[in-house]
Design a protein around this motif. Structure first.
Motif, mmCIF file in Angstrom:
data_model
loop_
_atom_site.group_PDB
_atom_site.id
_atom_site.type_symbol
_atom_site.label_atom_id
_atom_site.label_comp_id
_atom_site.label_asym_id
_atom_site.label_seq_id
_atom_site.Cartn_x
_atom_site.Cartn_y
_atom_site.Cartn_z
ATOM 1 N N HIS A 254 -77.893 65.410 -23.986
ATOM 2 C CA HIS A 254 -77.914 63.949 -24.115
ATOM 3 C C HIS A 254 -78.701 63.311 -22.979
ATOM 4 C CE1 HIS A 254 -76.343 59.925 -23.087
ATOM 5 N NE2 HIS A 254 -76.517 59.738 -24.384
ATOM 6 N N TRP A 255 -78.509 63.811 -21.772
ATOM 7 C CA TRP A 255 -79.213 63.210 -20.618
ATOM 8 C C TRP A 255 -80.726 63.267 -20.810
ATOM 9 C CZ3 TRP A 255 -82.832 64.461 -16.986
ATOM 10 C CH2 TRP A 255 -82.936 63.616 -15.883
ATOM 11 N N GLU A 312 -77.962 52.947 -28.854
ATOM 12 C CA GLU A 312 -77.344 54.089 -29.518
ATOM 13 C C GLU A 312 -77.155 55.255 -28.550
ATOM 14 O OE1 GLU A 312 -79.912 54.807 -32.812
ATOM 15 O OE2 GLU A 312 -79.032 53.220 -34.054
ATOM 16 N N ALA A 313 -78.117 55.432 -27.646
ATOM 17 C CA ALA A 313 -77.986 56.490 -26.632
ATOM 18 C C ALA A 313 -76.788 56.225 -25.725
ATOM 19 C CB ALA A 313 -79.265 56.593 -25.810
ATOM 20 N N GLN A 314 -76.524 54.950 -25.427
ATOM 21 C CA GLN A 314 -75.363 54.606 -24.611
ATOM 22 C C GLN A 314 -74.067 54.884 -25.373
ATOM 23 O OE1 GLN A 314 -76.432 50.546 -23.808
ATOM 24 N NE2 GLN A 314 -77.595 51.044 -21.959
ATOM 25 N N THR A 315 -74.095 54.656 -26.675
ATOM 26 C CA THR A 315 -72.926 54.975 -27.501
ATOM 27 C C THR A 315 -72.655 56.477 -27.495
ATOM 28 O OG1 THR A 315 -73.320 53.079 -28.953
ATOM 29 C CG2 THR A 315 -71.970 54.877 -29.830
ATOM 30 N N VAL A 316 -73.717 57.254 -27.666
ATOM 31 C CA VAL A 316 -73.563 58.710 -27.676
ATOM 32 C C VAL A 316 -73.108 59.216 -26.312
ATOM 33 C CG1 VAL A 316 -74.772 60.905 -28.045
ATOM 34 C CG2 VAL A 316 -75.252 58.952 -29.531
ATOM 35 N N ASP A 317 -73.514 58.549 -25.250
ATOM 36 C CA ASP A 317 -73.056 58.932 -23.907
ATOM 37 C C ASP A 317 -71.532 58.905 -23.838
ATOM 38 O OD1 ASP A 317 -73.459 59.423 -20.987
ATOM 39 O OD2 ASP A 317 -72.557 57.440 -20.827
ATOM 40 N N GLY A 318 -70.937 57.868 -24.423
ATOM 41 C CA GLY A 318 -69.479 57.801 -24.436
ATOM 42 C C GLY A 318 -68.859 58.891 -25.287
ATOM 43 N N VAL A 320 -70.100 61.876 -25.961
ATOM 44 C CA VAL A 320 -70.241 63.140 -25.237
ATOM 45 C C VAL A 320 -69.156 63.279 -24.174
ATOM 46 C CG1 VAL A 320 -71.737 64.337 -23.583
ATOM 47 C CG2 VAL A 320 -72.705 63.452 -25.710
ATOM 48 N N LYS A 321 -68.705 62.137 -23.633
ATOM 49 C CA LYS A 321 -67.690 62.160 -22.574
ATOM 50 C C LYS A 321 -66.275 62.021 -23.119
ATOM 51 C CE LYS A 321 -70.949 60.366 -19.180
ATOM 52 N NZ LYS A 321 -71.368 59.199 -18.348
ATOM 53 N N GLY A 322 -66.128 62.096 -24.448
ATOM 54 C CA GLY A 322 -64.788 62.123 -25.030
ATOM 55 C C GLY A 322 -64.311 60.822 -25.631
#
Length: 351
Positions: A254-255, A312-318, A320-322
């Motif tokens: 993701h990063w 959307e990338a910020q949404t996926v960041d969350g 990925v972190k659970g």
């Protein structure tokens, strides 16, 4: 003098230089370049070979310098090989390399070979690197990119007297092989050699290749963004599946993807403010093949689109972190796939 690895055979035929520097991260190609230099040195009478490996600050550089200047005990000519796996010789090593370059250039009985990994910008601007380039031949070994891999495979097959069919069928065969060995050039070399053992010289069919070539591809999370920028949806799918199968955590995947989206958005915003694209790309440290991708894409993308991808990338960041998000899958890999496909499809349309 600086040359590419492809230019090395012609340079060795013209004249054997007293100093060579081979640098790059592709182990197979570095080994082949070094072997070519060693073979040319042996043919010129440099029979005796001394190898030194630089291991941190405790390296005895005086011993290396002394070896370069001492007379050979067993032969009239010799080869001195200095390996620096870290690419960072340190302060004492930097001074020693400058002296080594000067002495090697003046030697008629010794060929010096220095092996380095791919160097960063600071190393390429250093005084020790400038001395090596000024007094010898620096051979740059570039990685074989995915787009170049089918051609590379075809060349290797030709060297062993084999080839694929002409036209679309042959391109399909080469693309199949490239998909199976991407990111693993040593294994690609082994698979090509295996075809030479299994089948006689001549044309290889797709079925012969498909039955013989193993799936040995290895994927790097930091290469995923290039597939996304290329709009190559099947390759994006293979990379995500391969990374997950190899046990790579979704966080670095993701990063890498989010950083690419963030850079796209920054560049698009700067262009909307009237800044010229070449200047913005330099400021964002975008160069090489990545720069060419941006030059093709950015004129056809809009800030609203790249901004949506960033959200959307910020949404996926969350995820990925659970965390969870409405209308998004809870599985991090499925969320990553949705984001990657959305960006890749947009890039494909822009191209």
């Amino acid at each position: 003098m600086q040359i590419g690895a492809a230019q090395l055979p012609a340079q060795l035929q013209r004249a054997l230089a007293p100093l060579y520097v081979v640098h790059g991260d592709e182990a197979l190609l570095v080994q082949e370049a070094a072997d070519a230099i060693r073979a040319a040195a042996r043919a010129a009478g440099h029979v005796e070979r001394s190898v030194f490996t630089v291991a941190g600050a405790h390296t005895d550089w005086s011993g290396i310098l002394a070896a370069g200047g001492a007379l050979s005990l067993f032969a009239d000519k010799r080869l001195i090989e200095v390996r620096i796996p870290s690419g960072k010789p340190g302060k004492d090593g930097a001074e020693a390399l400058q002296r080594l370059a000067e002495s090697a250039a003046a030697s008629v009985d010794t060929v010096t070979l220095v092996l380095l990994p791919r160097l960063d910008g600071a190393a390429l601007k250093s005084t020790w690197w400038a001395a090596l380039v000024a007094h010898g031949v620096a051979v740059r070994v570039d990685a074989v990119e995915r787009a170049q891999l089918p051609h590379w495979i075809a060349q290797r097959l030709q060297q062993q007297g084999q080839h694929v069919a002409a036209g679309e069928e042959g391109q399909r065969t080469l693309a199949f092989m490239a998909d199976r060995v991407e990111g693993n050039l040593l294994a690609a070399h082994q698979e090509v050699a295996k075809l030479g053992l299994l089948y006689p010289p001549g044309e290889l069919s797709f079925e012969q290749v498909r039955s013989a070539v193993l799936d040995v591809a290895r994927y790097d999370p930091f290469r995923l963004p290039e597939a996304v920028l290329d709009g190559a949806l099947p390759r994006v799918q293979r990379m995500l599946e391969g990374l997950r199968a190899e046990g790579v955590a979704p966080v670095p995947v993701h990063w890498a993807l989010a950083e690419e989206v963030r850079t796209l958005h920054r560049v698009r915003q700067a262009m909307d403010r009237g800044q010229p694209l070449p200047l913005v790309l330099r400021e964002q440290r975008v160069w090489g093949p990545r720069e060419k991708r941006y030059e093709r894409l950015l004129p056809h993308l809009r800030a609203a689109q790249t901004g949506r991808w960033l959200a959307e990338a910020q949404t996926v960041d969350g995820i990925v972190k659970g965390l969870t998000a409405p209308d998004w899958p809870t599985d991090p890999w499925l969320a990553l796939q949705r984001l990657a496909f959305a960006v890749a499809a947009g890039c494909a349309a822009a191209r």
